[in-house]
Write a protein that holds these residues in place. Structure first.
Motif, short mmCIF file in Angstrom:
data_model
loop_
_atom_site.label_atom_id
_atom_site.label_comp_id
_atom_site.label_asym_id
_atom_site.label_seq_id
_atom_site.Cartn_x
_atom_site.Cartn_y
_atom_site.Cartn_z
N GLY A 3 0.51 -7.65 -6.91
CA GLY A 3 0.62 -7.78 -5.46
C GLY A 3 0.80 -6.46 -4.74
O GLY A 3 1.09 -6.45 -3.56
N SER A 4 0.62 -5.33 -5.45
CA SER A 4 0.79 -4.03 -4.80
C SER A 4 -0.53 -3.28 -4.77
O SER A 4 -1.40 -3.48 -5.61
N GLU A 5 -0.68 -2.43 -3.75
CA GLU A 5 -1.88 -1.61 -3.65
C GLU A 5 -1.58 -0.37 -2.82
O GLU A 5 -0.67 -0.36 -2.00
N ILE A 6 -2.37 0.66 -3.04
CA ILE A 6 -2.29 1.88 -2.25
C ILE A 6 -3.62 2.01 -1.53
O ILE A 6 -4.68 1.93 -2.15
N ASP A 56 2.57 -7.12 -1.48
CA ASP A 56 2.32 -8.43 -0.86
C ASP A 56 1.95 -8.29 0.62
O ASP A 56 2.43 -9.03 1.48
N GLY A 57 1.09 -7.29 0.94
CA GLY A 57 0.59 -7.11 2.29
C GLY A 57 1.52 -6.40 3.25
O GLY A 57 1.19 -6.22 4.42
N ARG A 58 2.67 -5.96 2.78
CA ARG A 58 3.65 -5.29 3.65
C ARG A 58 3.80 -3.83 3.23
O ARG A 58 4.00 -3.53 2.04
N MET A 59 3.71 -2.91 4.20
CA MET A 59 3.85 -1.49 3.88
C MET A 59 5.29 -1.20 3.46
O MET A 59 6.23 -1.55 4.16
#
Length: 71
Positions: A3-6, A56-59
């Motif tokens: 659920g994480s991304e950069i 999860d879509g939150r910075m």
């Protein structure tokens, strides 16, 4: 981490997320102490880079790199 991304930050909305994150994390009393959204725009125009870490879509974090040159 699931659920994480950069992602590269390129939009005004993303820059505003980074400003809001600064307010949350550092709890500055005065907005003048924050890096404003327009600073992200200028940094990118001069060759800088901006990235955001999202869970999860939150910075949850951001990075702003500004090129420098020593004369």
């Amino acid at each position: 981490m699931a659920g994480s991304e950069i992602v590269e930050l390129t939009t005004e909305e993303q820059f505003r997320e980074a400003v809001a994150l600064q307010k949350t994390i550092w709890a500055f009393e005065d907005d003048a102490e924050l890096l404003p959204a327009r600073f992200f725009v200028v940094a990118l125009k001069v060759g800088g880079q901006a990235f955001g870490a999202y869970v999860d879509g939150r910075m949850v974090a951001f990075l702003l790199a500004i090129p420098g040159r020593k004369s």
